[in-house]
Enzyme design. Structure first.
Site, PDB file in Angstrom:
ATOM      1  N   GLU A 108     -21.512 -23.936  -7.771  1.00  0.00           N
ATOM      2  CA  GLU A 108     -21.124 -24.352  -6.425  1.00  0.00           C
ATOM      3  C   GLU A 108     -22.275 -24.356  -5.420  1.00  0.00           C
ATOM      4  OE1 GLU A 108     -18.462 -25.535  -5.188  1.00  0.00           O
ATOM      5  OE2 GLU A 108     -16.935 -25.199  -6.707  1.00  0.00           O
ATOM      6  N   SER A 131      27.244  21.264  -8.078  1.00  0.00           N
ATOM      7  CA  SER A 131      26.897  22.682  -8.291  1.00  0.00           C
ATOM      8  C   SER A 131      25.406  22.935  -8.400  1.00  0.00           C
ATOM      9  CB  SER A 131      27.584  23.178  -9.571  1.00  0.00           C
ATOM     10  OG  SER A 131      28.987  23.119  -9.447  1.00  0.00           O
TER      11      SER A 131
END
Length: 678
Positions: free
Chosen positions: A81, A337
């Site tokens: 690029e 419980s």
């Protein structure tokens, strides 16, 4: 003034122009803010990605970091690029001349001569492709170069570059197309990632695979020219199909969501979760859900006790089931419980009782509150250890009455668990909290059980790896009491199909407690083993009852499977039989266990006095034995209820002889006195 030399006026003009440029640059900086809004990535403690979140408009944009990107990709990108990237100041005049020449020779625009910095300028400020737009890109590129380093500009570009659809940035593309971070890529993958930003929609691998393959081949040819790929790479890659699109990681859905909400602007969150344990937890919950009805959900939490780090968490078993999108670890439910161990531990702290203290399991009224046992039967005189192991209700309420309900609730609040009392409770004594009369979350219960496993000291849970280690804390119970309660819970009856750990060397040895809320709406199991604290909840997300499903049946088997999973993944992390001495009355070997010579009556124990307010209730007889037993009371055979349990209904007060006979004729006897009164 007019006689001043021209060079003076030229200098003034240059300075004025320069000042004007600086002012314009300051007034109109490049709008780089878009690159600062990135997706949040939640990782496990070792850096593995658990879940990623899109930015506000639904785009996937993961922040790029050159340190974690394959260097071969970076070299190839710059070579393809912008080969003079590190030598120009944002605009490369040589590239512009070359692009103009190539386009003139071809009779069409072949390339625009844009540098990576100019491409970044176009990404942060999109415009139609015109001469004016190109000039603006050039100006913006210079501005960017003046403000940021080459490294920062490249990271911005690799964060914003388009890769098709809602994908932005090389990391998002690598996850979507290859299912992993771009830290180690093949040359074919590198070529694909370079080709896509130039024409992301026309070359999308998942929608335009032929175009993507051709574009990849052209990039490979160019890379071969500069020595970054084999000459044959393009030809070899022709037969390699374009990748499809994958889903982004979505593990630890609810935990990651909570972390993201707490720090929405943080790009990279390192949690305390462990992806291995997280996967195991999710799989076990999914298997458990598959064995139940379609409306049933599960949630669970695994906590490293010493550090309080949450190592695995699932807010639901499946988001496909009702309520699955909710984090059910953070919804208050009746804990049944599961708070009884803390009631007895506080009673131990106060010197009111010890594990061997005998307590009456008989009908009793506490002001306007009259608790009943789950099976609506009473056992008479039992030890506190037996009452806790068998989750008897009246002894727990009796102990809470001695400790003080308000004090107990305050202690839970100081520990970080805030019991939610129903508004209808009014100003009653609060004794119902012993049986689940106040709401707690899975997370809050994990705080309490982690305290039980850490000498009674409660500390908050840790969710992020950079959170400081917990210090101090609140001593909800004493260390000696915590140890005694843990020992009692380790000897509780194990779930069906499991032999007690004390009799099977190597089996998970868990101090656990189950809980079932009123109406079978919630089933719980919580435990401590080795380095870990585990909490499991199951029920329906809408709170509807599940008739007959208790914590022991619905949640406890999953708790033990999670302990098995922990031991598979982290050998030595779970307590196992052999790590502690078994009780003195426990057979030492499997052979002894199998050939235990005679039954042993557990209730009623020999010499006990049992108070019975109502002869109609009767008593469930219990014994430790091999095979079925036949029961007699004063020579009369004892009948059984619908569940097959021997139920003895004494005809009145007095002394009785209770006898248990096994299939081999071995006998155990117990003499008991029945007393009645108001």
């Amino acid at each position: 003034m007019l006689g001043l030399p021209r060079i003076y006026w030229a200098g003034v003009a240059a300075l004025t122009l320069f000042a004007g440029v600086l002012a314009a640059d300051h007034a109109l900086p490049p709008p780089i803010e878009a690159a600062l809004e990135v997706s949040t990535v939640v990782r496990d403690r070792n850096g593995e990605v658990l879940r990623a979140f899109p930015v506000a408009d639904g785009r996937w944009r993961l922040q790029a970091d050159l340190e974690t990107i394959d260097p071969d990709f970076l070299d190839a990108l710059i070579a393809y690029e912008d080969e003079r990237y590190y030598r120009h100041a944002g605009v490369d005049p040589f590239a512009l001349v070359r692009a103009t020449r190539d386009s003139a020779l071809a009779g069409r625009i072949v390339s625009g001569g844009s540098t990576l910095t100019m491409q970044l300028a176009r990404l942060i400020e999109p415009r139609e492709r015109t001469i004016g737009a190109k000039l603006l890109q050039m100006l913006r590129a210079v501005q960017l170069e003046l403000r940021y380093s080459k490294r920062e500009i490249l990271e911005f570009y690799l964060t914003l570059a388009p890769y098709g659809g809602n994908l932005e940035g090389v990391r998002a593309a690598s996850w979507a197309y290859f299912g992993r971070e771009p830290d180690e890529l093949t040359v074919e993958q590198i070529a694909m990632l370079i080709a896509l930003p130039q024409s992301p929609e026309a070359r999308r691998p998942d929608r335009r695979p032929d175009n993507a393959v051709r574009a990849r081949g052209r990039v490979l040819d160019r890379l071969a020219e500069v020595g970054l790929a084999r000459t044959e790479a393009s030809a070899d890659a022709v037969l390699d199909p374009a990748p499809g699109r994958r889903d982004f990681p979505a593990d630890a859905w609810h935990a990651a969501e909570a972390l993201h909400r707490a720090a929405p602007e943080t790009a990279d969150l390192v949690s305390t979760l462990d992806i291995r344990l997280q996967h195991m937890l999710q799989e076990e919950l999914a298997l458990a859900a598959a064995e139940t009805g379609p409306d049933v959900q599960f949630s669970a939490l695994l906590v490293e006790t010493e550090t309080r780090a949450v190592r695995a968490m699932a807010g639901s078993a499946s988001r496909e089931r009702p309520g699955g999108w909710m984090d059910l670890t953070d919804r208050a439910r009746s804990p049944g419980s599961t708070l009884k161990p803390f009631i007895y531990a506080m009673a131990f702290d106060d010197g009111l009782a010890a594990g061997g203290t005998r307590i009456a399991d008989l009908p009793r009224r506490f002001a306007g509150y009259r608790p009943d046992n789950f099976d609506r039967r009473f056992r008479g005189d039992v030890t506190i250890a037996e009452a806790l192991q068998h989750s008897l209700n009246v002894p727990a309420v009796t102990a809470l009455d001695g400790v003080g309900a308000r004090r107990f609730n305050a202690a839970l609040t100081f520990a970080g668990a805030h019991p939610q009392r129903p508004r209808a409770a009014g100003s009653d004594s609060g004794l119902a909290v012993a049986l689940g009369g106040a709401g707690l979350t899975v997370r809050q219960l994990a705080v309490l059980y982690a305290a039980l496993g850490d000498e009674g000291v409660a500390r908050p849970l840790r969710w992020r790896e950079d959170d400081p280690q917990p210090e101090g804390g609140y001593a909800v119970i004493g260390a000696e009491s915590a140890a005694e309660v843990l020992d009692i819970l380790r000897r509780a009856p194990h779930p069906g199909g499991r032999m007690p750990a004390s009799l099977a060397r190597g089996a998970p040895d868990i101090a656990f407690k189950t809980g079932t809320s009123y109406g079978f709406r919630d089933a719980w199991a919580a435990g401590v083993t080795g380095r870990y604290t585990l909490v499991v909840w199951t029920g329906r997300a809408d709170g509807a009852p599940r008739e007959g499903v208790t914590g022991r049946e619905g949640a406890l088997p999953l708790l033990f499977r999670l302990a098995d999973g922990l031991e598979r993944i982290e050998p030595g992390s779970v307590s196992r039989a052999g790590d502690r001495a078994p009780p003195a009355d426990t057979p030492g070997t499997m052979a002894e266990y199998r050939t235990d010579p005679a039954p042993h009556i557990l209730f009623p124990p020999d010499g006990a006095e049992v108070w019975s307010q109502s002869a109609e209730r009767g008593f469930i007889l219990a014994a430790q034995a091999r095979g079925d037993l036949t029961w007699y009371a004063d020579g009369e055979r004892v009948g059984r209820n619908a569940l097959g349990e021997p139920v003895w209904v004494p005809p009145g007060p007095g002394f009785y002889a209770v006898t248990a006979v096994d299939d081999a004729g071995r006998t155990a006897r117990s003499r008991v006195r029945i007393r009645t009164g108001g």
